[in-house]
Design a protein around this motif. Structure first.
Motif, PDB file in Angstrom:
ATOM      1  N   GLN A  78       0.830  -1.201   0.000  1.00 55.02           N
ATOM      2  CA  GLN A  78       0.000   0.000   0.000  1.00 55.02           C
ATOM      3  C   GLN A  78       0.867   1.253   0.000  1.00 55.02           C
ATOM      4  N   TYR A  79       1.973   1.224   0.718  1.00 55.34           N
ATOM      5  CA  TYR A  79       2.883   2.381   0.750  1.00 55.34           C
ATOM      6  C   TYR A  79       3.395   2.688  -0.651  1.00 55.34           C
ATOM      7  N   TRP A  80       3.927   1.682  -1.334  1.00 53.65           N
ATOM      8  CA  TRP A  80       4.520   1.928  -2.649  1.00 53.65           C
ATOM      9  C   TRP A  80       3.460   2.254  -3.697  1.00 53.65           C
ATOM     10  N   TYR A  81       2.282   1.673  -3.554  1.00 54.01           N
ATOM     11  CA  TYR A  81       1.184   1.971  -4.468  1.00 54.01           C
ATOM     12  C   TYR A  81       0.812   3.450  -4.365  1.00 54.01           C
ATOM     13  N   TYR A  82       0.689   3.949  -3.149  1.00 56.82           N
ATOM     14  CA  TYR A  82       0.353   5.356  -2.926  1.00 56.82           C
ATOM     15  C   TYR A  82       1.465   6.284  -3.411  1.00 56.82           C
ATOM     16  N   MET A  83       2.702   5.966  -3.055  1.00 58.52           N
ATOM     17  CA  MET A  83       3.819   6.845  -3.426  1.00 58.52           C
ATOM     18  C   MET A  83       3.929   6.968  -4.943  1.00 58.52           C
ATOM     19  N   ALA A  84       3.766   5.847  -5.642  1.00 56.71           N
ATOM     20  CA  ALA A  84       3.873   5.873  -7.109  1.00 56.71           C
ATOM     21  C   ALA A  84       2.737   6.677  -7.725  1.00 56.71           C
ATOM     22  N   GLU A  85       1.521   6.487  -7.241  1.00 59.29           N
ATOM     23  CA  GLU A  85       0.362   7.183  -7.823  1.00 59.29           C
ATOM     24  C   GLU A  85       0.431   8.691  -7.563  1.00 59.29           C
ATOM     25  N   ILE A  86       0.708   9.080  -6.322  1.00 58.95           N
ATOM     26  CA  ILE A  86       0.777  10.520  -6.027  1.00 58.95           C
ATOM     27  C   ILE A  86       1.947  11.147  -6.761  1.00 58.95           C
ATOM     28  N   GLY A  87       3.096  10.454  -6.790  1.00 55.08           N
ATOM     29  CA  GLY A  87       4.250  10.963  -7.525  1.00 55.08           C
ATOM     30  C   GLY A  87       3.953  11.143  -9.002  1.00 55.08           C
ATOM     31  N   PHE A  88       3.183  10.212  -9.579  1.00 52.15           N
ATOM     32  CA  PHE A  88       2.833  10.316 -10.999  1.00 52.15           C
ATOM     33  C   PHE A  88       1.998  11.558 -11.271  1.00 52.15           C
ATOM     34  N   TYR A  89       1.002  11.822 -10.431  1.00 49.05           N
ATOM     35  CA  TYR A  89       0.160  12.995 -10.659  1.00 49.05           C
ATOM     36  C   TYR A  89       0.912  14.293 -10.408  1.00 49.05           C
ATOM     37  N   TRP A  90       1.862  14.280  -9.453  1.00 44.95           N
ATOM     38  CA  TRP A  90       2.732  15.452  -9.308  1.00 44.95           C
ATOM     39  C   TRP A  90       3.540  15.672 -10.587  1.00 44.95           C
ATOM     40  N   SER A  91       4.059  14.596 -11.164  1.00 47.28           N
ATOM     41  CA  SER A  91       4.859  14.734 -12.390  1.00 47.28           C
ATOM     42  C   SER A  91       4.019  15.279 -13.535  1.00 47.28           C
ATOM     43  N   LEU A  92       2.735  14.909 -13.596  1.00 52.71           N
ATOM     44  CA  LEU A  92       1.859  15.450 -14.637  1.00 52.71           C
ATOM     45  C   LEU A  92       1.644  16.951 -14.454  1.00 52.71           C
ATOM     46  N   ILE A  93       1.536  17.390 -13.204  1.00 52.98           N
ATOM     47  CA  ILE A  93       1.377  18.821 -12.938  1.00 52.98           C
ATOM     48  C   ILE A  93       2.659  19.570 -13.285  1.00 52.98           C
ATOM     49  N   PHE A  94       3.819  18.979 -12.981  1.00 54.20           N
ATOM     50  CA  PHE A  94       5.097  19.626 -13.281  1.00 54.20           C
ATOM     51  C   PHE A  94       5.295  19.824 -14.786  1.00 54.20           C
ATOM     52  N   THR A  95       4.706  18.956 -15.600  1.00 56.55           N
ATOM     53  CA  THR A  95       4.919  19.029 -17.052  1.00 56.55           C
ATOM     54  C   THR A  95       3.713  19.598 -17.798  1.00 56.55           C
ATOM     55  N   LEU A  96       2.763  20.211 -17.080  1.00 55.45           N
ATOM     56  CA  LEU A  96       1.593  20.790 -17.753  1.00 55.45           C
ATOM     57  C   LEU A  96       1.997  21.842 -18.778  1.00 55.45           C
ATOM     58  N   GLY A  97       3.052  22.588 -18.487  1.00 57.86           N
ATOM     59  CA  GLY A  97       3.450  23.666 -19.379  1.00 57.86           C
ATOM     60  C   GLY A  97       4.088  23.195 -20.668  1.00 57.86           C
ATOM     61  N   ILE A  98       4.626  21.978 -20.688  1.00 62.47           N
ATOM     62  CA  ILE A  98       5.322  21.487 -21.885  1.00 62.47           C
ATOM     63  C   ILE A  98       4.576  20.364 -22.582  1.00 62.47           C
ATOM     64  N   ASP A  99       3.639  19.712 -21.878  1.00 56.11           N
ATOM     65  CA  ASP A  99       2.869  18.643 -22.519  1.00 56.11           C
ATOM     66  C   ASP A  99       1.854  19.221 -23.494  1.00 56.11           C
ATOM     67  N   ASN A 100       1.349  18.351 -24.357  1.00 55.19           N
ATOM     68  CA  ASN A 100       0.333  18.749 -25.326  1.00 55.19           C
ATOM     69  C   ASN A 100      -0.914  19.234 -24.595  1.00 55.19           C
ATOM     70  N   LYS A 101      -1.328  20.463 -24.872  1.00 52.14           N
ATOM     71  CA  LYS A 101      -2.500  21.035 -24.209  1.00 52.14           C
ATOM     72  C   LYS A 101      -3.760  20.672 -24.970  1.00 52.14           C
ATOM     73  N   ARG A 102      -4.689  20.043 -24.263  1.00 47.75           N
ATOM     74  CA  ARG A 102      -5.958  19.657 -24.876  1.00 47.75           C
ATOM     75  C   ARG A 102      -6.950  20.798 -24.707  1.00 47.75           C
ATOM     76  N   LYS A 103      -7.351  21.411 -25.804  1.00 50.16           N
ATOM     77  CA  LYS A 103      -8.210  22.590 -25.727  1.00 50.16           C
ATOM     78  C   LYS A 103      -9.557  22.277 -25.085  1.00 50.16           C
ATOM     79  N   ALA A 104     -10.108  21.091 -25.380  1.00 48.76           N
ATOM     80  CA  ALA A 104     -11.472  20.787 -24.944  1.00 48.76           C
ATOM     81  C   ALA A 104     -11.580  20.636 -23.434  1.00 48.76           C
ATOM     82  N   ASP A 105     -10.586  19.986 -22.816  1.00 56.40           N
ATOM     83  CA  ASP A 105     -10.734  19.671 -21.392  1.00 56.40           C
ATOM     84  C   ASP A 105      -9.448  19.901 -20.612  1.00 56.40           C
ATOM     85  N   PHE A 106      -8.670  20.911 -20.987  1.00 54.74           N
ATOM     86  CA  PHE A 106      -7.416  21.206 -20.275  1.00 54.74           C
ATOM     87  C   PHE A 106      -7.700  21.555 -18.816  1.00 54.74           C
ATOM     88  N   LYS A 107      -8.681  22.436 -18.573  1.00 56.87           N
ATOM     89  CA  LYS A 107      -9.013  22.825 -17.202  1.00 56.87           C
ATOM     90  C   LYS A 107      -9.536  21.636 -16.413  1.00 56.87           C
TER      91      LYS A 107
END
Length: 336
Positions: free
Chosen positions: A179-208
């Motif tokens: 459970q520890y590693w499952y949580y750490m990986a999932e939360i870390g992944f979503y943090w990484s998605l937020i860190f790369t919002l500025g450089i990833d492909n922006k989806r106009k329809a549902d970016f927000k």
């Protein structure tokens, strides 16, 4: 002020049932409990995932894209021009004809050169098909891995089959290493998605909607960790990941122009999405978080309303995305 806010935030009545204190969650007698300070580790884990993403996109996704027939299109960069670059960034990416004429006089060049400069500069902002393929490959890899690992972690747990078991022994449920590693990986992944919002492909329809989803997911997982709602939390994460890798796979084949494979994968994704997000999440998970806790405590804590509020926000996003998926399926079936 910060000390006062901190004491308010960690007030026991917010996070745990009545007559429980933080002192009760000290590891003892073989029982291990989740600790809020462990969430700090998700930030370095996010950067580790970004490093893994870099190497997987570079050394796995690119060769795979080439094997599928996707070419790396090199776009021509416009000539460096500080005046036009400043106007492009601060004023408009699509200047009017009169504005183009004014810029041409200011730069001492022809109108055609200014139009060509803006056209090339706009093209640089559009991600290439190869770049889109790389992003889809990374998300596909993570969601597929997390789905497989999540199933391995959960298939022998009683609460995977009987949702009532998520509350047996609460709040003194021991934390498992899986459970520890499952949580750490999932939360870390979503943090990484937020860190790369500025450089990833922006989806106009549902970016927000994606930004709201990522923030709500991090808040929900972090809060469930602090309140030791880990059993329910792992079920929520598993339900979310099992549909997403089908969508990313469909995107990859769409970019490669394998339309029949793409259509088949999208139909599978749609079925998985409606089963997991529209049926299982509200009628299985939300039933366990909204209804069942009343059997274990007659006075719900504040966290009960916070967590269920965030789950309802996610469910609202699922209904919105379900509507978009239904529109695509309708167009696919009736308009070919």
């Amino acid at each position: 002020i910060l000390k006062t806010l901190n004491s308010w935030f960690w007030w026991e009545n917010i996070w745990m049932p009545i007559n429980c204190t933080w002192a009760d969650f000290v590891d003892r007698d073989g029982l291990v409990f989740p600790k809020p300070h462990q969430l700090y580790a998700t930030i370095p884990y996010a950067f580790v995932l970004l490093i893994i993403r870099f190497f997987s996109e570079r050394y796995v996704a690119i060769p795979l894209a080439k094997a599928l027939g996707i070419k790396n299109v090199r776009r021509v960069k416009p000539q460096p021009n500080p005046v036009l670059e400043s106007y492009f960034r601060e004023c408009s990416r699509h200047p009017s004809q009169s504005e183009i004429q004014g810029l041409a006089k200011k730069c001492n060049c022809t109108v055609l050169l200014v139009e060509k400069w803006f056209r090339r500069r706009r093209n640089l902002e559009i991600p290439t098909v190869l770049r889109k393929f790389q992003e889809a490959f990374w998300r596909f890899s993570f969601y597929l891995t997390s789905s497989i690992v999540g199933f391995i972690f959960l298939y022998d747990k009683p609460w995977f089959y009987d949702i009532w078991q998520t509350w047996v022994g609460y709040p003194f449920q021991t934390l498992l290493p899986s459970q520890y590693w499952y949580y750490m990986a999932e939360i870390g992944f979503y943090w990484s998605l937020i860190f790369t919002l500025g450089i990833d492909n922006k989806r106009k329809a549902d970016f927000k909607a994606h930004v709201v989803h990522h923030l709500a997911a991090i808040g929900l997982m972090s809060g469930s960790w602090c309140g030791n709602y880990v059993r329910v939390g792992t079920l929520v994460m598993f339900v979310h990941d099992t549909a997403d890798f089908w969508l990313e796979a469909a995107k990859m084949f769409h970019y490669a122009h394998w339309e029949k494979t793409c259509n088949m994968l999208f139909i599978i994704f749609s079925i998985a999405f409606f089963i997991t997000r529209i049926i299982l999440l509200p009628f299985w998970i939300l039933r366990a978080t909204l209804y069942q806790p009343t059997y274990y405590s007659t006075t719900p804590v504040i966290a009960y309303f916070l967590f269920n509020g965030m789950l309802l926000i996610l469910q609202g996003l699922h209904l919105y995305w379900g509507y978009l998926i239904f529109k695509i399926l309708k167009r696919f079936v009736f308009l070919k």
